[in-house]
Design a protein around this motif. Structure first.
Motif, short mmCIF file in Angstrom:
data_model
loop_
_atom_site.label_atom_id
_atom_site.label_comp_id
_atom_site.label_asym_id
_atom_site.label_seq_id
_atom_site.Cartn_x
_atom_site.Cartn_y
_atom_site.Cartn_z
N SER A 1 11.46 0.74 1.11
CA SER A 1 11.66 0.08 2.12
C SER A 1 11.18 -1.28 2.06
N ALA A 2 11.80 -2.36 2.46
CA ALA A 2 11.42 -3.69 2.22
C ALA A 2 11.63 -4.30 3.89
N GLU A 3 10.56 -5.10 4.54
CA GLU A 3 11.02 -5.45 5.77
C GLU A 3 9.65 -6.36 6.18
N GLY A 4 10.11 -7.54 6.61
CA GLY A 4 8.98 -8.60 6.82
C GLY A 4 8.46 -8.91 5.64
N SER A 5 7.13 -8.72 5.52
CA SER A 5 6.36 -9.01 4.29
C SER A 5 5.76 -7.86 3.70
N ALA A 6 6.41 -6.69 3.92
CA ALA A 6 5.87 -5.60 3.17
C ALA A 6 6.63 -4.81 2.58
N LEU A 7 6.37 -4.15 1.39
CA LEU A 7 6.93 -3.14 0.74
C LEU A 7 6.32 -1.68 1.09
N ARG A 8 7.14 -0.79 1.36
CA ARG A 8 6.52 0.65 1.66
C ARG A 8 7.32 1.56 0.87
N VAL A 9 6.40 2.66 0.14
CA VAL A 9 6.85 3.55 -0.72
C VAL A 9 6.46 4.90 -0.22
N GLU A 10 7.38 5.68 -0.14
CA GLU A 10 7.37 7.30 0.43
C GLU A 10 7.59 8.11 -0.74
N VAL A 11 7.08 8.93 -1.16
CA VAL A 11 7.30 10.19 -1.95
C VAL A 11 6.99 11.39 -1.50
N THR A 12 8.04 12.23 -1.28
CA THR A 12 8.12 13.45 -0.51
C THR A 12 8.09 14.70 -1.21
N ASP A 13 7.32 15.53 -1.33
CA ASP A 13 7.41 17.14 -2.14
C ASP A 13 7.68 18.03 -1.18
N THR A 14 7.81 19.42 -1.65
CA THR A 14 7.96 20.58 -0.86
C THR A 14 6.67 21.30 -0.80
N ARG A 15 5.63 20.85 -1.09
CA ARG A 15 4.62 21.86 -1.36
C ARG A 15 3.67 21.18 -0.34
N GLY A 16 3.60 21.76 0.89
CA GLY A 16 2.67 21.18 1.88
C GLY A 16 1.20 21.48 1.77
N ARG B 1 -2.70 -0.29 2.19
CA ARG B 1 -2.85 0.94 2.87
C ARG B 1 -2.01 2.27 2.38
N TRP B 2 -2.48 3.25 2.45
CA TRP B 2 -1.88 4.53 2.24
C TRP B 2 -2.29 5.48 2.97
N GLY B 3 -1.55 6.71 2.97
CA GLY B 3 -1.70 7.73 3.51
C GLY B 3 -0.67 8.75 3.31
N TRP B 4 -0.98 10.07 4.26
CA TRP B 4 0.20 11.17 4.03
C TRP B 4 0.53 11.54 5.38
N PHE B 5 1.65 12.40 5.64
CA PHE B 5 1.84 13.06 6.78
C PHE B 5 2.52 14.49 6.43
N PRO B 6 2.75 15.40 7.11
CA PRO B 6 3.34 16.70 6.83
C PRO B 6 4.92 16.46 7.31
N CYS B 7 5.74 16.99 6.41
CA CYS B 7 7.14 16.94 6.65
C CYS B 7 7.25 17.72 8.00
N THR B 8 8.19 17.18 8.89
CA THR B 8 8.90 17.80 10.24
C THR B 8 9.96 18.59 9.93
N ASP B 9 10.88 18.29 8.83
CA ASP B 9 12.13 19.01 8.65
C ASP B 9 11.79 20.07 7.60
N GLY B 10 10.82 20.59 7.43
CA GLY B 10 10.73 21.59 6.52
C GLY B 10 9.41 21.64 5.88
N PRO B 11 9.22 22.41 4.54
CA PRO B 11 7.76 22.49 3.97
C PRO B 11 7.81 21.28 3.38
#
Length: 161
Positions: free
Chosen positions: A92-107, A138-148
Motif C-alpha cells: 500500500s502507498a499513502e501519503g509519504s509511506a509505502l507499506r509491505v505486508e507478507v502473511t503466512d499460515t504458520r503462527g 520500521r517493521w514488526g509483526w502481528f498474529p492473524c485474527t482470521d485464522g492461523p
C-alpha cells in the motif's frame, strides 16, 4: 509584446516539517504459492506495481521496497510454509509511506528481532530481517485474527526530492 503573468503565490512550509512527496492512495494484494517460484513472482509483481504507482525502476525507493518484498516472501516460504497453503503479499502507498505486508499460515514460528551478524558472517541465511531492519523505517509483526498465521510488515518512508 506579451507580458508574463505574475507567478503563483508560494505556500510557505510549516516550520519543522520537511517537504514530503505525497503518494496517492494505492493498494495491491495477491496470494502466491508458498514456493521459491511464488516468492520470485511476488517480488516481480511488487516491482511492476511500484513502477505503475510512480516509484520508477532503478530508484532507491523502488530497490529498497522490492528487496524487502523479496526477503519477507522468502521468509514466508522458508519459515512459514504449511503444505497446501499460500502466502499473501499486500502493498500500500499513502501519503509519504509505502507499506509491505507478507502473511503466512504458520503462527508458531515467530520472527526474531535481529541482533546483528554472529561469527564471521560466512554462513548461509539468517540476515533477511537484519536487512529489513536496516533498510526500512520500521517493521514488526502481528498474529492473524482470521485464522492461523502471522503478518510481517515493514514501512519505507519516501524521501523528499
Amino acid at each position: 509584446m506579451t507580458s508574463n503573468p505574475p507567478p503563483l503565490p508560494v505556500r510557505p512550509l510549516q516550520p519543522g516539517r520537511p517537504a514530503q512527496p505525497r503518494l496517492p492512495w494505492h493498494h495491491f494484494t495477491m496470494r502466491f504459492s508458498s514456493t521459491p517460484r511464488g516468492a520470485r513472482l511476488a517480488r516481480r509483481l511488487a516491482g511492476e506495481r511500484l513502477d505503475a504507482w510512480g516509484v520508477p525502476y532503478g530508484s532507491n525507493t523502488h530497490d529498497v521496497v522490492t528487496l524487502v518484498v523479496a526477503e519477507l516472501s522468502a521468509n514466508a516460504v522458508r519459515h512459514g510454509h504449511v503444505p497446501g497453503r499460500d502466502f499473501r503479499l499486500s502493498l500500500s502507498a499513502e501519503g509519504s509511506a509505502l507499506r509491505v505486508e507478507v502473511t503466512d499460515t504458520r503462527g508458531e514460528r515467530l520472527p526474531v528481532q535481529p541482533a546483528g551478524l554472529d561469527g564471521d558472517g560466512d554462513g548461509d541465511g539468517g540476515r533477511g530481517l537484519l536487512l529489513v531492519s536496516a533498510m526500512t523505517d520500521r517493521w514488526g509483526w502481528f498474529p492473524c485474527t482470521d485464522g492461523p498465521g502471522k503478518t510481517v510488515w515493514a514501512v519505507v518512508e519516501v524521501p523528499s526530492a
